[in-house]
Scaffold this motif. Structure first.
Motif: not given
Length: 410
Positions: A161, A165, A179
């Motif tokens: 994650w 990003q 998300f």
């Protein structure tokens, strides 16, 4: 005294070896648990004979072993042929071998155990989904070239994650990232991933969806081979790209997705272009356009100069004068031919008019002839057709008269 001791020790009920073996055979082969039993273990040795495959199945720690046989009639039906070193789950029944005083497991079926069993289930599910067409290339959609909203499904605590990003913000600042957290490992993972995908679809803003997880063992990545996850991706209305595991891993989720790469970072790099790369491409197009315009201009100038030279060599004014004279002569010829044909047509027309006038009945009557018609309008052609007292109509050159027959002369 020896005889007395022998008589007292050896009873009259002593069994023969054959009798004892038959009794053991009865106990083992008639036991309902041993007539159909599953056994798991590791193949320690395997030898082919004319009658079948003989092998030994033992516990991994070597504390126990049992001899097994798969007869030739059963070998072709086995899902996995026993090979030394493999973990298997065996289905069979206990049989006694009287000649050697041994028992063995007569094998009906052999299945992979542990990792092997997972591989078998993976292959069976893959073949079934492949037959349904879920992996067909024509089902796959192209990813949008410049998406403004991207959905990400992964674990909130996973490094994947953070990598996604960081990559998206670096390559395309101002991008909107949605998300949808999910568990991506363990028994609850398949249901969690399906719900995360459904949340993205209900939201309706995302133009592309990234399903991602970092590397892991086969067991840790098992949720991406779950049928529920695969069908959820196949039915997703949004284009999907997967970034699961490393290059050596291939999941069913990768096969059904519209696009797949080997890492979460690669997935983020695939869905959006880098602004720096777009600017470089733009500058390259501008330069290429300038060069194309310059080349076209130079080519047009060269063609114009070539045409001017050709015109000077051809002396176009003289050619125009020659063509004008030629057209004037052809016009004169055309007028002469047309006037001649017109005169001939007038003469022919006058001749036809004269013939028509000579054949006109009225012209005949003007010369003193008359037409005699009976009462029914028929022309009288013979005296025999007429009777005394009959009225006749006589058409003259000018006017008509009605007469009555007073006498008929044949």
């Amino acid at each position: 005294m020896t005889s007395d001791f022998t008589d007292s020790v050896i009873p009259n009920t002593a069994l023969s070896v054959s009798g004892l073996t038959d009794y053991i055979c009865l106990l083992l082969e008639q036991d309902r648990h041993l007539r159909q039993i599953w056994v798991t273990g590791e193949v320690s040795s395997a030898n082919h004979h004319r009658s079948g495959l003989f092998f030994t199945l033992q516990d991994p720690d070597g504390t126990a072993a049992i001899k097994c046989v798969a007869w030739n009639s059963q070998l072709a039906k086995l899902a996995q042929i026993p090979i030394a070193g493999e973990q298997l789950i065996i289905l069979g029944s206990i049989r006694v071998y009287p000649q050697r005083g041994e028992y063995q497991l007569s094998v009906w079926q052999a299945l992979p155990a542990g990792v092997g069993l997972q591989a078998l289930r993976y292959q069976q599910l893959r073949n079934r989904l492949l037959a349904e067409g879920l992996f067909d290339a024509q089902r796959k959609r192209s990813l949008p070239p410049h998406p403004q909203t991207i959905a990400v499904v992964t674990s909130p605590t996973a490094a994947a994650w953070g990598d996604i990003q960081k990559t998206l913000k670096h390559r395309y600042p101002g991008l909107h990232i949605l998300f949808s957290p999910a568990t991506v490992q363990g028994e609850q993972a398949p249901e969690s991933i399906v719900k995360a995908i459904e949340r993205v679809e209900r939201d309706g803003r995302a133009e592309v969806l990234i399903l991602s997880r970092g590397g892991g063992s086969v067991e840790e990545l098992a949720c991406f081979n779950d049928e529920r996850v695969v069908r959820s991706l196949a039915n997703c209305s949004i284009p999907v790209i997967t970034g699961i595991g490393h290059q050596r891993d291939e999941s069913l989720a990768d096969l059904v997705a519209d696009a797949c790469v080997h890492t979460p970072t690669a997935a983020a790099e695939t869905v959006v272009p880098a602004l720096s790369e777009l600017y470089t491409q733009h500058r390259q197009r501008v330069v290429a356009l300038h060069e194309a315009v310059r080349d076209t201009w130079e080519t047009a100038e060269n063609q114009l100069a070539t045409l001017q030279n050709r015109l000077r060599r051809l002396r176009l004014d003289r050619l125009v004068q020659q063509e004008t004279q030629k057209l004037a002569w052809q016009r004169q010829q055309l007028l002469q031919v047309t006037m001649g044909r017109s005169q001939q047509a007038k003469q022919h027309l006058e001749l036809l008019r004269q013939k028509l006038a000579s054949l006109d009945p009225k012209a005949v009557m003007q010369r003193g002839y008359a037409v005699v018609r009976q009462e029914n309008g028929a022309i009288a052609r013979a005296a025999a057709e007429l009777t005394v007292g009959q009225e006749l109509l006589i058409q003259l050159g000018e006017g008509e008269v009605i007469v009555k027959v007073t006498e008929v002369k044949n």
